[in-house]
Design a protein around this motif. Structure first.
Motif, mmCIF file in Angstrom:
data_model
loop_
_atom_site.group_PDB
_atom_site.id
_atom_site.type_symbol
_atom_site.label_atom_id
_atom_site.label_comp_id
_atom_site.label_asym_id
_atom_site.label_seq_id
_atom_site.Cartn_x
_atom_site.Cartn_y
_atom_site.Cartn_z
ATOM 1 N N ILE A 5 0.858 -1.192 0.000
ATOM 2 C CA ILE A 5 0.000 0.000 0.000
ATOM 3 C C ILE A 5 0.894 1.242 0.000
ATOM 4 O O ILE A 5 1.787 1.361 0.845
ATOM 5 C CB ILE A 5 -0.888 0.063 1.277
ATOM 6 C CG1 ILE A 5 -1.559 -1.283 1.571
ATOM 7 C CG2 ILE A 5 -1.891 1.208 1.171
ATOM 8 C CD1 ILE A 5 -2.595 -1.728 0.603
ATOM 9 N N ILE A 6 0.631 2.152 -0.915
ATOM 10 C CA ILE A 6 1.357 3.427 -0.925
ATOM 11 C C ILE A 6 0.350 4.520 -0.601
ATOM 12 O O ILE A 6 -0.531 4.829 -1.417
ATOM 13 C CB ILE A 6 2.052 3.677 -2.269
ATOM 14 C CG1 ILE A 6 3.006 2.511 -2.575
ATOM 15 C CG2 ILE A 6 2.801 5.006 -2.251
ATOM 16 C CD1 ILE A 6 3.798 2.657 -3.857
ATOM 17 N N LYS A 7 0.473 5.071 0.612
ATOM 18 C CA LYS A 7 -0.506 6.073 1.066
ATOM 19 C C LYS A 7 -0.052 7.478 0.709
ATOM 20 O O LYS A 7 1.127 7.718 0.476
ATOM 21 C CB LYS A 7 -0.657 5.971 2.588
ATOM 22 C CG LYS A 7 -1.256 4.656 3.034
ATOM 23 C CD LYS A 7 -1.370 4.606 4.548
ATOM 24 C CE LYS A 7 -2.046 3.307 4.966
ATOM 25 N NZ LYS A 7 -2.043 3.108 6.414
ATOM 26 N N LYS A 8 -0.998 8.403 0.711
ATOM 27 C CA LYS A 8 -0.733 9.826 0.537
ATOM 28 C C LYS A 8 0.055 10.131 -0.737
ATOM 29 O O LYS A 8 0.982 10.945 -0.741
ATOM 30 C CB LYS A 8 -0.016 10.378 1.772
ATOM 31 C CG LYS A 8 -0.908 10.328 3.006
ATOM 32 C CD LYS A 8 -0.358 11.170 4.115
ATOM 33 C CE LYS A 8 -1.324 12.198 4.570
ATOM 34 N NZ LYS A 8 -0.864 13.162 5.483
ATOM 35 N N HIS A 9 -0.305 9.434 -1.800
ATOM 36 C CA HIS A 9 0.301 9.690 -3.111
ATOM 37 C C HIS A 9 -0.807 9.800 -4.158
ATOM 38 O O HIS A 9 -1.836 9.112 -4.055
ATOM 39 C CB HIS A 9 1.253 8.566 -3.522
ATOM 40 C CG HIS A 9 2.612 8.692 -2.910
ATOM 41 N ND1 HIS A 9 2.856 8.415 -1.591
ATOM 42 C CD2 HIS A 9 3.801 9.100 -3.450
ATOM 43 C CE1 HIS A 9 4.139 8.629 -1.333
ATOM 44 N NE2 HIS A 9 4.743 9.045 -2.438
ATOM 45 N N ILE A 10 -0.560 10.621 -5.153
ATOM 46 C CA ILE A 10 -1.487 10.681 -6.287
ATOM 47 C C ILE A 10 -0.715 10.368 -7.571
ATOM 48 O O ILE A 10 0.471 10.723 -7.684
ATOM 49 C CB ILE A 10 -2.171 12.066 -6.423
ATOM 50 C CG1 ILE A 10 -1.130 13.195 -6.401
ATOM 51 C CG2 ILE A 10 -3.247 12.265 -5.371
ATOM 52 C CD1 ILE A 10 -1.675 14.511 -6.898
ATOM 53 N N PRO A 11 -1.391 9.730 -8.526
ATOM 54 C CA PRO A 11 -0.715 9.480 -9.795
ATOM 55 C C PRO A 11 -0.631 10.772 -10.602
ATOM 56 O O PRO A 11 -1.599 11.551 -10.612
ATOM 57 C CB PRO A 11 -1.633 8.475 -10.484
ATOM 58 C CG PRO A 11 -2.926 8.570 -9.800
ATOM 59 C CD PRO A 11 -2.753 9.209 -8.473
ATOM 60 N N VAL A 46 4.081 7.361 -12.570
ATOM 61 C CA VAL A 46 4.754 8.396 -11.783
ATOM 62 C C VAL A 46 3.758 8.881 -10.727
ATOM 63 O O VAL A 46 2.621 9.247 -11.051
ATOM 64 C CB VAL A 46 5.193 9.569 -12.681
ATOM 65 C CG1 VAL A 46 5.934 10.616 -11.858
ATOM 66 C CG2 VAL A 46 6.063 9.057 -13.826
ATOM 67 N N ILE A 47 4.193 8.855 -9.463
ATOM 68 C CA ILE A 47 3.314 9.283 -8.367
ATOM 69 C C ILE A 47 3.978 10.399 -7.575
ATOM 70 O O ILE A 47 5.221 10.521 -7.564
ATOM 71 C CB ILE A 47 2.947 8.102 -7.436
ATOM 72 C CG1 ILE A 47 4.199 7.381 -6.900
ATOM 73 C CG2 ILE A 47 2.035 7.127 -8.136
ATOM 74 C CD1 ILE A 47 3.885 6.320 -5.848
ATOM 75 N N GLU A 48 3.121 11.204 -6.943
ATOM 76 C CA GLU A 48 3.636 12.355 -6.187
ATOM 77 C C GLU A 48 3.138 12.267 -4.742
ATOM 78 O O GLU A 48 1.946 12.027 -4.514
ATOM 79 C CB GLU A 48 3.121 13.645 -6.828
ATOM 80 C CG GLU A 48 3.607 14.894 -6.152
ATOM 81 C CD GLU A 48 2.957 16.136 -6.767
ATOM 82 O OE1 GLU A 48 3.470 16.646 -7.771
ATOM 83 O OE2 GLU A 48 1.898 16.559 -6.253
ATOM 84 N N THR A 88 4.961 16.089 0.597
ATOM 85 C CA THR A 88 6.316 16.576 0.283
ATOM 86 C C THR A 88 6.487 16.950 -1.186
ATOM 87 O O THR A 88 7.480 17.567 -1.552
ATOM 88 C CB THR A 88 7.354 15.482 0.610
ATOM 89 O OG1 THR A 88 7.097 14.365 -0.268
ATOM 90 C CG2 THR A 88 7.267 15.028 2.057
ATOM 91 N N LYS A 89 5.540 16.511 -2.030
ATOM 92 C CA LYS A 89 5.598 16.718 -3.496
ATOM 93 C C LYS A 89 6.718 15.900 -4.145
ATOM 94 O O LYS A 89 7.043 16.084 -5.316
ATOM 95 C CB LYS A 89 5.778 18.206 -3.891
ATOM 96 C CG LYS A 89 4.770 19.132 -3.272
ATOM 97 C CD LYS A 89 3.378 18.850 -3.821
ATOM 98 C CE LYS A 89 2.318 19.666 -3.111
ATOM 99 N NZ LYS A 89 1.012 19.072 -3.051
ATOM 100 N N GLU A 90 7.323 15.013 -3.356
ATOM 101 C CA GLU A 90 8.391 14.174 -3.913
ATOM 102 C C GLU A 90 7.797 13.240 -4.975
ATOM 103 O O GLU A 90 6.702 12.699 -4.815
ATOM 104 C CB GLU A 90 9.007 13.341 -2.784
ATOM 105 C CG GLU A 90 10.259 12.593 -3.205
ATOM 106 C CD GLU A 90 10.737 11.649 -2.096
ATOM 107 O OE1 GLU A 90 11.457 10.708 -2.426
ATOM 108 O OE2 GLU A 90 10.367 11.867 -0.921
#
Ligand code: NAP
Length: 304
Positions: free
Chosen positions: A196-202, A215-217, A221-223
């Motif tokens: 699970i990758i939380k707090k990311h958007i594609p 690619v996810i952000e 942190t916008k990383e």
């Protein structure tokens, strides 16, 4: 006229098929008008575990059983993609292929379609690694790495189905909590192949002729991170299939149809049932319930 019926049900998912069964059993001349195979979203669901009387049932099988029920009652089945309904003593239904049908009462049961991510690469790589139907496409991703986007029931249930065959599966959610029922969350959290990758958007789907990455952000942190995946399955909710009723002014601001407890819209003789309605709980069982109410009240509208 053979294009004239007492009731035309637009859409043959669980709501539409149940509406047709009730209206037909009440003695009406009924047709279902559908642009695809019967079953709606059920067909794309591998495993249904919350339709009473079945602990587990395959969506395509349940669709076929409901369809057989309509056919045993001789409900007519028409193909057509409805573009417009005009009110009148007989409502006129116009289809994209030019065919027109008429009915004293119309029951809309057109459900919803998937919401798009609207990021670069999504449309370009659709059917080349981007899929909205795990049941249809899982076989292409056996032994590969894939990503599922979303934290609702659809995303998690389809992730569990896909995880059987893939090498590794990422689930990307934009918050740190899921929307899905806890029973499904627990299965996902305990699955050895799922991360699970939380707090990311594609933000982008990459690939030339087919998908090679997502690619996810990080939302805080916008990383930026790139996941090397061959398949991407967005399950980020739905939008109602109701653009053809825009002239009737019967929807809310999001396009969901507004009905009362009899499934009546504000246009007499036009009813609506199932997921395309504004409602609290979108389930097969609530769709069939809406369909029964709509079918019964279409009968009262015509006969009373
Ligand atoms: P949903 O419950 O609305 O969940 C949508 C998910 O996508 C949420 O996790 C949402 O995040 C996320 N999301 C939305 N827009 C996004 C974006 N632009 N980028 C990234 N993530 C985004 O949709 P659903 O899973 O399709 O379910 C629809 C309805 O059908 C629900 O009522 C559900 O209960 C029902 N359903 C039930 C079953 C079942 O009972 N077996 C199965 C399937 C569906 P946020 O949470 O942050 O908004």
């Amino acid at each position: 006229m053979d294009n004239r019926y007492d009731v035309i049900v637009i859409g043959a998912g669980p709501a539409g098929m149940t509406a047709a069964i009730y209206a037909k059993r009440a003695g009406l001349n009924v047709a279902m008008l559908e642009s695809m195979a019967p079953g709606g979203k059920m067909v794309k669901t591998f495993d249904i575990q919350n339709y009473p009387s079945y602990s587990e049932v395959n969506g395509a099988d349940l669709s076929m059983k409901m369809f057989e029920h309509t056919q045993n009652l001789n409900v007519s089945y028409l193909y057509g993609d409805v573009v417009n309904i005009t009110d009148g003593e007989y409502k006129k239904i116009k289809c994209a292929d030019g065919n027109e049908y008429e009915a004293k009462a119309v029951i809309i049961a057109t459900g919803t379609k998937e919401r798009l991510l609207n990021i670069p690469g999504e449309l370009e790589l659709a059917s080349r690694g981007v899929s909205y139907c795990a049941v249809c496409d899982a076989t292409f991703f056996k032994g590969k790495d894939v990503a599922v986007i979303g934290g609702g029931n659809s995303a998690l249930e389809e992730a569990l189905y896909l995880a059987e065959g893939v090498n590794k599966l990422y689930i990307i959610i934009r918050r740190d909590v899921f929307r899905a029922e806890e029973i499904v969350q627990n299965k996902v959290l305990n699955h050895p192949k799922i991360e699970i990758i939380k707090k990311h958007i594609p933000v982008e789907i990459t690939g030339d002729k087919k998908v090679d990455g997502l690619v996810i952000e990080n939302v805080d942190t916008k990383e930026i991170t790139k996941l090397n995946v061959d398949g991407i399955f967005p399950y980020i909710g739905s939008i109602p299939n109701t653009s053809f009723v825009s002239d009737l002014n019967i929807t809310d601001e999001n396009g969901y149809i507004l009905v009362n407890e009899k499934m009546e819209t504000k246009v007499p003789g036009i009813f609506s049932a199932g997921d395309c309605n504004r409602k609290e709980l979108r389930q097969i069982v609530t769709a069939t319930s809406d369909g029964a109410i709509a079918g019964q009240n279409a009968y009262h509208y015509i006969k009373d």
